[in-house]
Write an enzyme that holds these catalytic residues in place. Structure first.
Site, short mmCIF file in Angstrom:
data_model
loop_
_atom_site.label_atom_id
_atom_site.label_comp_id
_atom_site.label_asym_id
_atom_site.label_seq_id
_atom_site.Cartn_x
_atom_site.Cartn_y
_atom_site.Cartn_z
N HIS A 155 0.82 -1.22 0.00
CA HIS A 155 0.00 0.00 0.00
C HIS A 155 0.85 1.27 0.00
O HIS A 155 0.36 2.34 -0.32
CB HIS A 155 -0.93 0.00 1.22
N ASP A 363 3.35 9.37 -0.44
CA ASP A 363 2.15 8.60 -0.10
C ASP A 363 1.93 7.55 -1.17
O ASP A 363 2.03 7.86 -2.36
CB ASP A 363 0.94 9.54 -0.04
#
Ligand code: ADQ
Length: 472
Positions: A155, A363
């Protein structure tokens, strides 16, 4: 084909209410259709680690969870996962703790999880492992005899090899990924960094279809950008709960424009820089003082990790500083909130904001960027200001893309957002909605599982765009 078995560090209780984040909701959705099992930690640190998983079944999903011992919580979860891997994978080697004890316990916990999981699954079950906490799990499951399909999805970013190779034992860790059948990344650049690592650090090769090979080991790889359910999120924004919060928010603004940020309180999210940019905006444009407000929602996260206490204190100081400098008796520039909101409330708040400020320093994807867009009023949508270092920037080309380190650029983008006419805002929003409706959370699940079970004709990486990687 057997059941779907999802493995993640943390398993939320079956009755988790509204405040669950996008990931937990996504994984639950992945299981909701045909049922299956969700395996992992129950979130509790007990004096002793549990020696048997607790299994609870709800709505066709079995939740199999384990306690961590206090020591495992400190050294595996707070330690190796969140003080070593998280900072390194987010390019913060300066914050990383390199501790052999942490590393040992990390591998032990992965082995323990694999042992318990191995006893619960059947050979034809499809196992889908999530994120940096559990990189070695697939290899351990194989060691305990499981021969069925195992996939892994990362992720967070996969850092470039110059950064990753600062991690002691990096090659051993990456080699463990070859026990999986498929590895998924959020973006092409994370995928490229992985391929580059395989070729240059491990002396392996990557085929144009994304199969990585090192010696006799091989693993398929692909890009699977995680999404949301944008139409569902849009409905939440206009649900009764969403409307109620939106109304209260509007009443409190007295006609002022709102800039919103929503993040876990994490140093990777670029919060100090974001506040500096807002301060610079007020400094440069006196006319905006008293006319705009910023709401920063930062829900506490990993509060037993020292770096997270520090970032929290830093933000409190920064907000106090801006408010001290600019607040008036009837206006406060920054509202800083340390709590988690329910999904409807959050959607309602996002809809009210003229600007969504999503400026992480790194991110993997960033679901808040997608949620902000989905929550907007199609007739009068707000503007997304988005960091080029968020995975979402690869998909949301209707956003104002900024370098989060360039405070002046972020301040300018906020001002540009305020000045943008309705026609341009609508056109940018519509473009982003096309991408959100194409790459939904459902497609993410279907593409990954399709590739893992071999039903998909080609991996999304090759199906969507010709791979630009050279076969070696
Ligand atoms: P996170 O780092 O947690 O996820 P993000 O993708 O933004 O980041 O997801 C956060 C989720 O939590 C969002 O759904 C958001 O709405 C919710 N949330 C955050 N603060 C909240 C609050 N105060 N109240 C209520 N809800 C809140 C990791 C990676 C990301 C990647 C995701 C999914 O770091 O890059 O996008 O996993 O793969």
């Amino acid at each position: 084909v057997g059941r779907l078995v999802i493995v993640s560090n943390r398993v939320p209780p079956p009755d988790t209410t509204a405040s669950a984040g996008g990931l937990a909701i996504g994984l639950k959705l992945a299981l909701a259709r045909e049922g299956g099992m969700w395996f992992g930690w129950n979130g509790k640190a007990a004096p002793e680690a549990s020696n048997k998983p607790t299994v609870v079944t709800s709505d066709g999903i079995s939740y199999a969870t384990l306690d961590l011992s206090r020591r495992e919580y400190e050294e595996y979860y707070c330690g190796y996962a969140n003080r070593t891997l998280w900072p390194v994978f987010h390019y913060r080697v300066d914050l990383a703790a390199f501790d052999d004890g942490f590393r040992r316990i990390y591998h032990q916990v992965n082995d323990r999880f694999a042992r318990h999981l191995g006893a619960l699954i059947e050979p034809d079950d499809i196992v889908w492992v999530h994120d940096y906490h559990l990189i070695p799990l697939g290899e351990r499951l194989r060691a305990h005899g499981h021969q069925g399909r195992i996939g892994f999805f990362l992720h967070i970013p996969f850092p470039v090899r110059e950064i990753l190779s600062a991690l002691p034992g990096h090659d051993g860790l990456v080699r463990k990924l070859f026990a999986y059948d498929l590895i998924g990344f959020q973006t092409e650049s994370h995928h490229r960094a992985f391929c580059d690592y395989v070729i240059r650090e491990l002396g392996g090769s990557v085929s144009s279809a994304g199969t990585a090979r090192v010696g006799t080991h091989q693993v398929r790889t692909g890009v699977f950008p995680i999404g949301i359910d944008p139409d569902h999120f849009a409905r939440l924004a206009v649900s009764s709960g969403g409307r109620k919060l939106a109304r209260r928010m509007k009443d409190s603004l007295h006609g002022r424009d709102l800039v919103v940020g929503v993040d876990r309180l994490d140093y990777s999210k670029g919060l100090p820089q974001r506040l500096q940019a807002f301060e610079l905006l007020l400094e440069r444009h006196a006319a905006l003082r008293g006319r705009v407000s910023m709401l920063q929602i930062a829900s506490p996260s990993r509060s037993d990790v020292p770096e997270y206490t520090e970032i929290r204190q830093e933000l409190e100081r920064a907000c106090g500083h801006i408010n001290g400098r600019y607040a008036d008796f009837d206006w406060v520039p920054v509202r800083y909130v340390n709590k988690a909101y329910g999904r409807e409330a959050l959607a309602g708040l996002l809809r009210v904001a003229r600007i969504g400020l999503v400026t992480p320093l790194y991110d993997g994807m960033n679901l808040v960027a997608k949620e902000y867009v989905a929550a907007q009023d199609p007739d009068d949508p707000g503007v997304l200001v988005l960091s080029k270092f968020a995975g979402a920037a690869h998909q949301l080309d209707g956003a104002l893309i900024v370098n989060p380190h360039d405070i002046g650029e972020v301040a300018d983008a906020i001002r540009r957002g305020f000045e943008m006419d309705t026609g341009e805002r609508r056109a940018r929003w519509a473009r982003m909605m096309v991408s959100l409706r194409r790459d939904t959370i459902h497609r993410w699940r279907d593409d990954f599982l399709g590739a893992l079970t071999g039903e998909a004709v080609a991996l999304p990486l090759t199906a969507r765009r010709p791979a630009r990687l050279r076969a070696v």
